[in-house]
Design a protein around this motif. Structure first.
Motif, short mmCIF file in Angstrom:
data_model
loop_
_atom_site.label_atom_id
_atom_site.label_comp_id
_atom_site.label_asym_id
_atom_site.label_seq_id
_atom_site.Cartn_x
_atom_site.Cartn_y
_atom_site.Cartn_z
N SER A 273 0.84 -1.20 0.00
CA SER A 273 0.00 0.00 0.00
C SER A 273 0.86 1.23 0.00
O SER A 273 1.65 1.44 0.89
CB SER A 273 -0.90 -0.03 1.24
OG SER A 273 -1.40 1.23 1.47
N SER A 295 2.35 -6.13 3.08
CA SER A 295 1.48 -6.71 2.05
C SER A 295 0.93 -8.07 2.50
O SER A 295 1.68 -9.02 2.69
CB SER A 295 2.26 -6.88 0.75
OG SER A 295 1.53 -7.69 -0.13
N LEU A 297 -1.03 -9.80 0.62
CA LEU A 297 -1.02 -10.64 -0.59
C LEU A 297 0.27 -11.47 -0.64
O LEU A 297 0.25 -12.67 -0.94
CB LEU A 297 -1.13 -9.76 -1.84
CG LEU A 297 -1.17 -10.49 -3.17
CD1 LEU A 297 -2.38 -11.40 -3.26
CD2 LEU A 297 -1.19 -9.51 -4.34
N ARG A 471 -16.27 -2.36 -9.44
CA ARG A 471 -15.49 -2.35 -8.20
C ARG A 471 -15.87 -1.14 -7.34
O ARG A 471 -16.01 -1.25 -6.12
CB ARG A 471 -14.00 -2.31 -8.54
CG ARG A 471 -13.16 -2.28 -7.31
CD ARG A 471 -11.69 -2.21 -7.59
NE ARG A 471 -11.00 -1.82 -6.37
CZ ARG A 471 -9.71 -1.94 -6.19
NH1 ARG A 471 -8.96 -2.44 -7.12
NH2 ARG A 471 -9.15 -1.56 -5.06
N LEU A 589 -12.00 -10.61 -8.78
CA LEU A 589 -10.76 -9.90 -8.43
C LEU A 589 -11.08 -8.55 -7.83
O LEU A 589 -10.46 -8.12 -6.85
CB LEU A 589 -9.87 -9.73 -9.67
CG LEU A 589 -8.96 -10.90 -10.03
CD1 LEU A 589 -8.24 -10.62 -11.34
CD2 LEU A 589 -7.92 -11.14 -8.93
N THR A 592 -12.48 -9.15 -4.38
CA THR A 592 -11.47 -9.67 -3.46
C THR A 592 -10.41 -8.61 -3.16
O THR A 592 -9.87 -8.59 -2.07
CB THR A 592 -10.82 -10.94 -4.04
OG1 THR A 592 -11.85 -11.82 -4.47
CG2 THR A 592 -9.98 -11.66 -3.01
N SER A 593 -10.13 -7.74 -4.13
CA SER A 593 -9.13 -6.69 -3.85
C SER A 593 -9.66 -5.74 -2.77
O SER A 593 -8.91 -5.27 -1.93
CB SER A 593 -8.76 -5.93 -5.13
OG SER A 593 -9.86 -5.18 -5.57
N LEU A 596 -9.27 -7.75 0.32
CA LEU A 596 -7.84 -7.82 0.67
C LEU A 596 -7.42 -6.56 1.41
O LEU A 596 -6.75 -6.62 2.44
CB LEU A 596 -7.00 -7.99 -0.60
CG LEU A 596 -5.49 -8.08 -0.39
CD1 LEU A 596 -5.11 -9.44 0.17
CD2 LEU A 596 -4.73 -7.86 -1.69
N LYS A 597 -7.84 -5.41 0.88
CA LYS A 597 -7.48 -4.13 1.52
C LYS A 597 -8.09 -4.04 2.91
O LYS A 597 -7.45 -3.57 3.85
CB LYS A 597 -7.96 -2.97 0.66
CG LYS A 597 -7.07 -2.68 -0.54
CD LYS A 597 -7.25 -1.25 -1.03
CE LYS A 597 -6.22 -0.89 -2.09
NZ LYS A 597 -6.43 -1.56 -3.35
#
Length: 1558
Positions: A273, A295, A297, A471, A589, A592-593, A596-597
Motif C-alpha cells: 500500500s 502486504s 497478498l 469495483r 478480483l 477480493t481486492s 484484501l485491503k
C-alpha cells in the motif's frame, strides 16, 4: 532406426504407411514394435524417476511392513527382469551360433531389463517410504500392457498367416512377458496396508483419501461410501471424516501467521500500500507520515504458493489437452468427406476423442480438487489470523471497527478469497488458451483470424472500464452493508429497550434508509453486470462472425467448408470459455481486492503492547505500582488518567472511589494494559484475575464459565461456589452447574452474572485481583455476604492483592487503604481513619452520606450472620422458584426460557431480598440425575438443526418425553411439526422467490433464455448448411446473404441475453427489497420472547449472510442454471436430429446421469446443511471473544481461545472438505456420461457416413464436445442453487414468526392527554409466559392512585419484573385486565401504551449515534428541552465540555461513556418524556452514593405529581414512598405504607431488618 532393425532375420523398415495406414487391416512393422513401442514405458519411468524420488523424500509417511502383496509384486518384477534378460542372452546365443540377430534384439531386452529392475527397486523404496498405492507404477504397468497389445495381435495374425511360429523362443517369452505385466498391473491396483504411525491408528474416523489407492484418488472412488450413506439416510456430524494433519486450522493458520509476521517485520518499502497520508492525518499523527502497511497478498503467496503451483501444472496439462479434440474433429470431418478412407480410421478417431476427453476430465478434476482445497485453506487461514488479531487490537481500533464489521471480515471477506481461488489460474490460463486458439485458427483460416483478434483487443479496455465501475459500486455497497449490519447488531442487542420506549419505528426507518442506498448500488451493479454479460456473450460470436466474414470476403477462392467452419467453431468454443470466465474473474478480483485491503488494513492496526505492564521487575513488597502514569483510550483523545502515582503492597485490599466518570474503571483497564500509555511505568506482580463491571458470560455451562479452562478440583470448586453464594442458585437451575448459560448470560439475572464472573476470578487462584464494582449489581445483604466471604479481610481472597472499585461505603473501614479519584487524578490516598481525619472531600462526602455512626453500624452488620443459626443461609438471587415446573415438566428450549423472568434483558428481578431459610445441603444422594440428563435439561440454546428434507428448518428438541414446543419464539411454518420432509427440492421456496421477483419477470427471463438457445441453434444450423455448399458448389456466391443471416441470428442471441439479464436484475433487486423488508418488519414486530430464545448470532446471520446470498448470489446462479439447462437440451436435440440412432444411447446415459445426480444431490445437500449449521458457532464464538477480549487477556487465556476457535473452524471444515470432494466425484461421473455422448456421436457419425454430410457431422460432434461442460455445470449449478435457496427459506421462515399485538389501532386511540392522572389498576389480573405454563401473576387486584409513589418488593420469583412487563404488555394477560385512568390497556395499540409510560431500566442501553438521537430518536423535542433534561440528570457539564455538544457520537453500546453516565442518560430520557407514570428498575446500581442521592432528589422533584412504581433492591430508596407492594409467588402479600408494614412485622419487616433498616 532402420539401421537397428535392418539386418538379420528382422530385416524390416521402421515405418511402412501401406502396412499401417492405407489398409483395411492395419498393423505396425516388427521394427516399430520391437523398438519405440517397447521403449515408451521405459522412457516414461526414467523421465518420471527424479521428480518422484524428490516427492517421496519430502513426503515420508513411515514404513510399511513386508506383506504378501509386496513380496508378490517384487517377485513379478524379478521375473520380468529375468524374461527380458533371457531374450538378451538368446540374442547372444544366436550371435555365437552365427545367426547375427538385428541390433534391436540386444538394445530392447537390455533397456527393458534394466527398467524392470528399476521398477522392482522402486516397489521396495515406496514400501519403506509408506506409499500404499503408487500412481507412477500403475501408469508404467498400464503403458507396458497397452504397448504389448499390438505385438500380441500381430504375432497371432503372423502365425495364422504363415501357418507356423517363426521364432518360438521369442514368441514364448513375449507371451510370458505379457502375462506378467498384466498380472503386475492388476496387483498394482491393490493398495498396501497403512504404514506404522499413520493417522489411521489414532483417528476414529479417518479420511479415506489418505489411504486410498491411486485409481481411487484419480476417480474420487473413495468418496462413494459417503455418497451411498447420504442417499440412504441423512448425514450427521459423526459421519464426517477427521481432517488430515496438514489441513487442520492450527497448521494452516501457523503457516500464514509466520508469513504475515515476516511481512510485518520486513522493510517498509516492500509494503503493497503506497497511499499518501492526508494533511489531516499528519496533524493527528504529529506530523509523522504513517508507515506503509505490509502486504497481506505476499504473505498469502508465501503460505499457499506451493499448493497453487501444483494446481498450475494440472491446469496447464488440461489446457493443452483441450486443443486435441478440435484436431481430431478435423480428422473426422476429413474421413467423412473421403468415401474411400478405411472405416477403422473413423473408429480410431472416435476412440481417441473418448480417451482424450476422459484424460481431460480426470486431470481437470484433480486440478479443481487441488484449487478448491487451497481456497478452503485460504479461508481458514484468514479466519484464524483475523481472530488472533481481534484478541490484541487496541481500544481505539475497536471503536472504529465494531463487532459486526470484524465478523464481516471472516463471514464475507474471507469467503471471497475462497470463491476467487477456482478462477485465479485464468490470469495466465486465459491468455494461453487464447494464443493457442488463435494459432490453430491461423492454420485453418490464415490472416483472417487477425480481424477476430483485433476485436478481442478492442474489447479489453471496455471490459476493464466495466470492471472498474463494478469495483467502485462494490466498495460503496460494502460500506452500506457494514452500516446496516452494525445497526442491526445494536438493535438486536437493545431490542428490549426499543420496545419499552416504543422506538422501533425510528430504528426501522434508519435501517430502511441504509438499505435503500444499498439497493441503489445493487441495482447499478446488476445493470452493469447485464451489460457485461451482453458483451461477453457476443464477444465469441462476433469474433467467429468477423473472422469467417473476412475469410470469405477477402478472396473469392476462400471456400468455407465443413472442416474449416466446425473446427473453427470448436476452437471458438474453447476460446469462449476463458472469455466467459474472464468477467467472473474480473468481478471476483475486484471484490477480493476490496476484501484484501479491508483485511490488510485490519491486520495492520495497532495492537496492545504486552510489555506495557511490567510483570517481572517490581519493587519488593509491592504487587501493583504506577509511576507517573498518564493514560488515554486512543491517541487522538485527551488523556483519561494523568500523573498517577500509586503503590499497592502485596496482599493489600485497596478500595478505589470517586464520582461517576472520574476514571475508576479506566484505572483498572490501565493496570490490565488495556489503555494506551502516554508516559510512566506500570508494574503488576504475578498472575491476574479480573471481574469487569459488566459481567462477561460465555455461552457454555455454568461450570465451564467458572472453571474458565482450568482443571476441575471438586473441593476448591465447591468452596468457590459457596463463597460466591451460588449454591442456592444451582438448586434452582434446571441442570445444576451443567445448565447452559445463554448468549450474554441471558438466562441469568444481572446479580447472578456478576457472581459467576466473581466465582471465575476466585477459582483462578491468581496473585492479584482487579474487581471493577462487582457489588453494585447485587443486593446489600448479598453484597455483604460476598464481601465477608470473598473480598474482605476474612474472605477466601484474604492475603491476595485486591483492587476493588466500589460505591458502597459500608465496607470501606475494612479496607487497608483507599484511593480517591477525581477528574482522572488521585485526589486522596490513605487508610479509612486517616482520610476521615484529613477532613478532605472524602471525609465530607462520608459525613453527608454514611449513617451517623459508621463504625457501630459496621460492627452490628458484621455479627448478623454469626447471631443467626448455623443452618441458615440467605437465599440469593436465583432462577424462578416454580419448583413444580422445574421438577416435573420437561424443560424444553422455550419452556425453560419463558418461565424465567430474568430473561428480560433488563434483568428486572435483580437480587431477591430473601429472608433466611433453612439451608439445603446438596448431597450426592439428592443429585441422582445422571450427568447426561442434567446436561440435557440444562441445555438452553438448542443447536440449529439441519433438516432431513431439502430445505432446512429449525426443529427444536422436545424435552424427555414432553410435547414438542412451538413457542412464539421459534420460527414456524404450517409444517413445523413435520420432523422429516421428503428428500426433494421444495418447489414452494422457489415459488416464493419467483413471487418476490414478480411472476411476470420470472416467466419473461425463462422465455428470453429459450429464445436465445433457439437463436444459437439456428445460427449453427445455418453455418452447417452454408458449409455444405462447398461440397456441391466450388464457388460460394451468395456470401453476403449467408453472412447477413448468420450475423442477425448471433446479434439476436446477444440481445435476448441482455434483455434476460436486465429483467433478472430488476427482478433480483425487487426480490431483495421485498424479502429484506418482510424480514425486518417481522423482526421489529416479534415479541420479546422470540429474542430471548433465539441467539442474536442466528438472527444476525440471517440479515448478513442470507441476505447477501439473496442480494448477490441467487439471481446470477439462476441465470447460469437457465443457460446450462437450455444449452444441454439444445445439444441433445441437435445430436438426435443429426444422428437419430443416438436416441438409443440417450436412454441408458440419462439413467446413469439421473442415478449419479440423485446420489450426489442427497449427499451434497446434507453436507451443505452441516456446513451451514457449523458456521454459526464460529461467528457467535468470534463476537463473544471480541466482547470479552479484555477478560480473556487478563486471565492469559488467549491461546486457549485461539484453540477453541480453531476447533470450531475445523468442525466447519469437516463438512466443507467432503462437499468439495462430492463435487469432484460428481464431475468425474457426469463427464464420463458426456464423454460417452462424444463417443456415440462420433461412432454413429462413422457408421452412418454414407447418409451424412460433413456439415451435419461437424455440427453434431462439435455440439457433443460441449456437452460435458454443459451437463457438469447444470448439476453443479442446480446443487449450488439448492444450497443457496436455503438462505431464502431461512429468511422466509424468520419473516413468518408470530408477531406481537399491533403498534397502533386506528379505531381506538387514546386521547392525546392520556393518562392525565396516572391511576393504575390491576383487576383480577393473571399472566403466564406461554400457554401451558404456570401463572406467574395470579389473580392480582390492586389500585395505585394517581401521583402515588409505590415501591415493589418481593423475593426472586415473586413476580415483580413480570408485573412491570405486563404493564408495558411485553407479557399479555391470561385473565383480567390492567386499567390506566380507567382505560383498558389491551384495547389500544402497543405504541400508544408504551409511548405514554416512562421506564428507567436497570441495564442502560445506548446506541451508536449522536447523544441527541439517543435521547430523542424521533426529533420531537427542542434543543432547550434536551439541555434542560441533561441539566436535571447531572450530565450538563459533561456534554457541554464536548466540542460536538449534543452531536457527540456515542460508540457501540455507549462504550465511550462510563456505566454511571449511561445510567444518567436513561434518566435524561425519562425526564424528556416525563409521562404521568414512571417505572424504575433499580436504576442507580452503577452510581456512587452522592450521585444516587442527587438522582433520587431529581426524581422526587421532577416526578412529584407522577405515579412512580419502583422495583426496589435497596430498601432505603423506598422507605419514604407512599406505599409498598410486597409480592409473593405472583400474589399480593402486603400492600401498605412502609411504616405500617414494618409495624405489622410481616415479610417487609424481615427484609428491612436484613438490610439494617428496621
Amino acid at each position: 532406426m532402420d539401421v537397428l532393425c535392418g539386418s538379420g532375420e528382422l530385416g524390416s523398415k521402421f515405418w511402412d504407411s501401406n502396412l499401417s495406414v492405407h489398409t483395411d487391416s492395419p498393423d505396425l512393422t516388427p521394427c516399430f514394435q520391437n523398438s519405440l513401442l517397447a521403449w515408451v514405458p521405459c522412457i516414461y519411468l526414467w523421465v518420471a524417476l527424479p521428480c518422484y524420488l524428490f516427492y517421496l523424500h519430502r513426503h515420508h509417511r513411515g514404513y510399511i511392513i513386508l506383506s504378501h502383496l509386496s513380496r508378490l509384486k517384487t517377485a513379478l518384477g524379478v521375473l520380468l527382469w529375468c524374461v527380458s534378460w533371457a531374450d538378451l542372452f538368446y540374442s547372444f546365443h544366436g550371435l555365437a551360433h552365427g545367426w547375427a540377430p538385428a541390433p534391436i534384439f540386444f538394445v530392447t531386452p537390455l533397456v527393458v531389463g534394466v527398467t524392470m529392475l528399476l521398477a522392482t527397486l522402486l516397489i521396495q523404496h515406496e514400501r519403506l517410504q509408506g506409499v500404499q498405492s503408487s500412481g507412477v507404477l500403475i501408469i508404467f504397468w498400464l503403458l507396458c500392457v497397452g504397448c504389448a497389445i499390438i505385438p500380441f495381435r500381430s504375432k497371432i495374425l503372423s502365425a495364422v498367416a504363415k501357418g507356423k511360429i517363426s521364432d518360438p523362443f521369442r514368441f514364448t517369452t513375449f507371451y510370458i512377458y505379457f502375462a506378467l505385466v498384466l498380472f503386475a498391473l492388476i496387483l498394482s491396483c491393490f493398495k498396501e496396508k497403512p504404514p506404522f504411525f499413520s493417522p489411521k491408528n489414532v483417528e476414529p474416523n479417518p479420511c479415506p483419501e489418505t489411504s486410498a489407492g491411486f485409481l481411487s484418488r484419480l476417480s474420487f472412488w473413495w468418496f462413494t461410501n459417503m455418497a451411498i450413506l447420504g442417499y440412504r439416510r441423512p448425514l450427521g456430524e459423526k459421519d464426517l471424516w477427521s481432517l488430515k494433519e496438514e489441513d487442520r486450522s492450527e497448521a494452516v493458520v501457523h503457516r500464514l501467521l509466520e508469513a504475515w509476521k515476516k511481512q510485518a517485520a520486513g522493510p517498509k518499502d516492500t509494503a503493497a500500500s503506497g497511499k499518501k497520508v492526508s494533511s489531516e492525518d499528519e496533524v493527528l499523527l504529529g506530523g509523522q507520515p504513517r508507515p506503509r502497511e505490509p502486504s497481506f497478498l505476499k504473505a498469502l503467496l508465501a503460505a499457499f504458493g506451493p499448493s497453487f503451483l501444483i494446481s498450475v501444472c494440472f491446469k496447464l496439462i488440461q489446457d493443452l489437452l483441450s486443443f486435441v479434440n478440435p484436431q481430431l474433429l478435423s480428422l473426422l470431418i476429413r474421413f467423412i468427406s473421403n468415401p474411400r478412407a478405411p472405416t477403422w480410421w473413423g473408429f480410431l478417431v472416435a476412440a481417441l476423442m473418448f480417451v482424450c476427453s476422459t484424460m481431460q476430465s480426470l486431470i481437470l478434476h484433480q486440478y479443481f480438487h487441488c484449487i478448491f482445497v487451497t481456497g478452503l485453506k485460504l479461508r481458514v487461514g484468514i479466519t484464524g489470523l483475523v481472530y488472533r488479531k481481534a484478541l490484541v487490537i487496541t481500544n481505539s481500533v475497536k471503536r472504529e471497527s465494531t463487532v459486526g464489521e470484524i465478523v464481516n471480515l471472516i463471514s464475507v471477506d474471507a469467503q471471497r478469497f475462497m470463491d476467487l481461488a477456482p478462477f485465479l489460474n485464468l490470469i495466465w490460463s486465459a491468455p494461453l488458451q487464447v494464443i493457442l486458439a488463435i494459432y490453430f485458427l491461423w492454420q485453418i483460416l490464415g490472416p483472417s483470424v487477425l480481424a477476430g483478434v483485433a476485436l478481442i483487443v478492442l474489447l479489453i479496455p471496455l471490459n476493464g472500464a466495466v470492471a472498474m465501475k463494478m469495483r467502485a459500486f462494490q466498495v460503496e455497497q460494502m460500506k452500506s452493508k457494514d452500516s446496516r449490519i452494525r445497526l442491526m447488531n445494536e438493535i438486536l442487542g437493545g431490542i428490549k429497550v426499543l420496545k419499552l420506549y416504543a422506538w422501533e419505528p425510528s430504528f426501522l426507518e434508519q435501517v430502511e434508509s441504509i438499505r435503500q442506498g444499498e439497493l441503489r448500488q445493487l441495482r447499478k451493479t446488476a445493470y452493469l453486470h447485464a451489460i457485461a454479460t451482453f458483451i461477453w456473450v457476443c464477444t465469441p460470436f462476433l469474433v467467429t462472425l468477423i473472422t469467417l466474414g473476412v475469410y470469405v470476403c477477402v478472396d473469392q477462392n476462400n471456400v468455407l467448408d465443413a472442416e474449416k467452419a466446425f473446427v473453427s467453431v470448436s476452437l471458438f468454443n474453447i476460446l469462449k470459455i476463458p472469455l466467459n470466465m474472464l468477467p467472473q474473474l474480473i468481478t471476483n478480483l475486484a471484490q477480493t481486492s476490496v476484501s484484501l485491503k479491508r483485511i490488510q488494513h485490519f491486520l495492520s492496526q495497532d495492537e496492545l503492547d504486552p510489555q506495557f505492564v511490567e510483570r517481572k521487575t517490581i519493587a519488593p513488597g509491592y504487587a501493583v505500582t504506577i509511576h507517573n502514569g498518564t493514560f488515554t483510550w486512543a491517541q487522538d483523545l485527551p488523556p483519561t488518567l494523568h500523573s498517577l502515582n500509586i503503590q499497592v503492597p502485596t496482599g493489600a485490599l485497596v478500595a478505589v472511589l470517586g464520582p461517576v466518570g472520574c476514571g475508576k474503571s479506566s484505572l483498572v483497564s490501565a493496570l490490565l494494559g488495556e489503555m494506551e500509555k502516554l508516559e510512566g511505568k506500570v508494574y503488576v506482580k504475578g498472575s491476574v484475575a479480573y471481574v469487569p463491571q459488566q459481567a462477561w458470560i460465555q455461552n457454555c455451562t455454568l461450570q465451564e464459565n467458572v472453571l474458565f479452562g482450568q482443571a476441575l478440583d471438586p473441593k476448591r470448586y465447591k468452596q468457590t461456589l459457596e463463597a460466591c453464594a451460588l449454591l442456592a442458585d444451582l438448586e434452582m437451575l434446571p441442570g445444576g452447574d451443567q445448565t447452559e448459560i445463554g448468549e450474554k448470560g441471558i438466562n441469568l439475572s444481572g446479580g447472578q452474572q456478576q457472581r459467576v464472573s466473581l466465582a471465575r476470578a476466585v477459582y483462578s487462584e491468581a496473585d492479584t485481583f482487579f474487581l471493577d464494582d462487582p457489588l453494585s449489581a447485587v443486593d446489600s445483604h448479598v453484597a455483604k455476604h460476598i464481601f465477608d466471604q470473598v473480598i474482605g479481610p476474612e474472605g477466601v481472597l484474604a492475603g491476595k492483592t485486591r483492587v476493588l472499585v466500589t460505591h458502597g461505603i459500608s465496607f470501606l473501614p475494612q479496607t487497608d487503604f483507599i484511593i480517591v479519584l477525581a477528574d482522572g487524578q488521585v485526589s486522596e490516598v490513605g487508610s479509612y481513619s486517616a482520610l476521615l481525619q484529613h477532613n478532605g472531600s472524602f471525609a465530607n462526602f462520608l459525613r453527608n452520606y454514611a449513617p451517623a455512626e459508621v463504625e457501630e453500624h459496621l460492627e452490628d452488620s458484621r455479627t448478623v450472620l454469626q447471631d443467626a443459626d448455623d443452618e441458615m443461609l440467605l437465599i440469593e438471587d436465583t432462577l424462578s422458584d416454580h419448583t413444580d415446573l422445574t421438577d416435573n415438566e420437561p424443560v424444553t428450549y422455550e419452556v425453560q426460557k419463558q418461565f424465567m423472568r430474568q430473561l428480560s434483558v433488563m434483568s428486572s428481578e435483580g437480587e431477591g431480598a430473601g429472608r433466611p431459610v433453612l439451608r439445603r445441603r446438596v448431597g450426592t444422594a439428592e443429585k441422582v440425575m445422571q450427568a447426561a440428563e442434567v446436561k440435557a435439561r440444562g441445555a438452553l440454546i438448542q443447536e440449529e438443526k439441519v433438516e432431513m428434507g431439502t430445505v432446512s428448518r429449525w426443529t427444536r428438541r422436545a424435552g424427555e418425553g414432553g410435547q414438542a414446543p412451538s413457542s412464539a419464539g421459534a420460527p414456524r411454518s404450517p409444517l413445523s411439526m413435520t420432523m422429516i420432509m421428503a428428500m426433494q427440492v421444495k418447489l414452494r421456496v422457489f415459488w416464493d422467490y419467483a413471487k418476490a421477483m414478480g411472476l411476470c419477470t420470472a416467466l419473461l427471463v425463462s422465455l428470453l433464455y429459450m429464445g436465445q438457445s433457439a437463436a444459437a441453434i439456428g445460427a449453427n444450423m445455418w453455418l452447417s448448411d452454408w458449409s455444405n455448399e462447398a461440397v456441391t458448389d466450388v464457388r460460394q456466391n451468395n456470401t453476403s446473404l449467408r453472412l447477413g443471416v448468420y450475423a442477425t441470428l448471433g446479434i439476436l442471441q446477444g440481445l435476448l441475453v441482455l434483455l434476460s439479464a436486465m429483467a433478472m436484475a430488476v427482478g433480483g433487486v425487487q426480490a431483495s427489497r421485498s424479502v429484506h423488508q418482510a424480514l425486518l418488519h417481522n423482526k421489529m414486530h416479534s415479541p420479546q420472547s422470540f429474542f430471548d430464545t433465539t441467539p442474536s448470532g442466528r438472527i444476525l446471520n440471517c440479515f448478513s449472510k442470507d441476505i447477501y446470498i439473496i442480494d448477490e448470489v441467487l439471481a446470477p446462479t439462476i441465470l447460469v442454471l437457465l443457460g446450462s439447462v437450455y444449452n444441454s437440451l439444445s445439444i441433445l436435440l441437435v445430436i438426435m436430429a443429426t444422428t437419430p440412432l443416438f436416441t438409443v444411447a440417450v436412454l441408458p446415459l440419462a439413467v446413469l446421469y439421473g442415478l449419479v445426480q440423485r446420489f450426489y444431490v442427497a449427499t451434497s445437500r446434507q453436507l451443505k446443511r452441516l456446513e451451514s449449521v457449523s458456521r454459526s458457532p464460529i461467528y457467535s464464538h468470534f463476537s463473544e471473544t471480541v466482547t470479552g477480549s479484555s477478560v480473556i487477556r487478563a486471565y492469559g487465556r488467549s491461546q486457549e481461545f485461539e484453540g477453541m476457535s480453531d476447533t470450531k473452524v475445523d468442525t466447519n471444515q469437516r463438512s466443507c472438505y467432503p462437499y468439495i470432494a462430492s463435487n469432484r466425484w460428481l464431475g468425474i461421473r457426469v463427464e464420463f456420461v458426456g464423454n460417452c455422448i462424444v463417443l456415440f456421436a462420433a461412432v454413429f457419425a462413422v457408421t452412418g457416413r454414407s447418409s451424412l454430410s460433413p456439415g451435419l457431422v461437424g455440427l453434431s460432434v462439435s455440439y457433443a464436445l460441449q456437452v460435458t461442460l454443459a451437463l457438469n455445470w447444470m448439476i453443479r449449478v442446480m446443487s449450488d442453487l439448492e444450497s443457496n435457496i436455503v438462505a431464502m427459506e431461512r429468511v422466509k421462515e424468520y419473516s413468518k414468526t408470530e408477531t406481537e399485538a399491533p403498534w397502533l389501532l386506528e379505531g381506538s386511540r387514546p386521547p392525546e392527554s392520556w393518562p392525565q392522572h396516572g391511576e393504575v389498576e390491576f383487576r383480577n389480573y393473571s399472566a403466564r409466559y406461554r400457554p401451558g405454563l404456570e401463572l406467574v401473576l395470579k389473580d392480582l387486584s390492586l389500585r395505585v392512585r394517581g401521583g402515588e409513589k409505590v415501591g415493589i418488593v418481593g423475593r426472586t420469583g415473586a413476580g415483580k419484573s413480570s408485573m412491570t412487563l405486563c404493564l408495558f404488555r411485553i407479557l399479555e394477560a391470561a385473565e383480567g385486565e390492567i386499567r390506566i385512568d380507567g382505560l383498558n390497556v389491551a384495547d389500544i395499540g402497543l405504541h400508544d401504551l408504551r409511548s405514554r409510560l416512562t421506564v428507567i431500566p436497570q441495564d442502560p442501553v445506548l446506541f451508536s449515534g449522536s447523544l441527541r438521537m439517543n435521547l430523542d430518536p424521533f426529533g420531537s423535542y427542542s434543543d432547550e428541552d434536551i439541555w434542560r433534561a441533561l441539566e436535571l440528570s447531572h450530565l450538563y457539564a459533561f456534554v457541554s465540555s464536548q466540542p460536538a455538544g449534543l452531536d457527540f457520537q456515542c460508540s457501540e453500546r455507549g462504550e465511550n461513556l462510563s456505566m454511571g453516565q449511561r445510567q444518567l442518560m436513561c434518566l435524561a430520557r425519562a425526564l424528556l418524556r416525563k409521562s404521568r407514570i414512571l417505572v424504575l428498575d433499580e436504576a442507580t446500581a452503577a452510581i456512587d452514593l452522592e450521585m444516587d442521592d442527587l438522582i433520587q432528589a431529581t426524581i422526587r422533584t421532577q416526578f412529584e405529581t407522577c405515579t412512580v412504581l419502583t422495583i426496589a433492591h435497596r430498601l432505603n430508596t423506598i422507605m419514604d414512598y407512599t406505599r409498598v407492594l410486597v409480592l409473593d409467588k405472583g400474589t399480593v402479600a402486603e400492600f401498605d405504607s412502609p411504616t405500617n408494614l414494618v409495624a405489622a412485622r410481616g415479610i417487609f419487616y424481615e427484609m428491612a431488618r436484613d438490610a439494617g433498616l428496621a
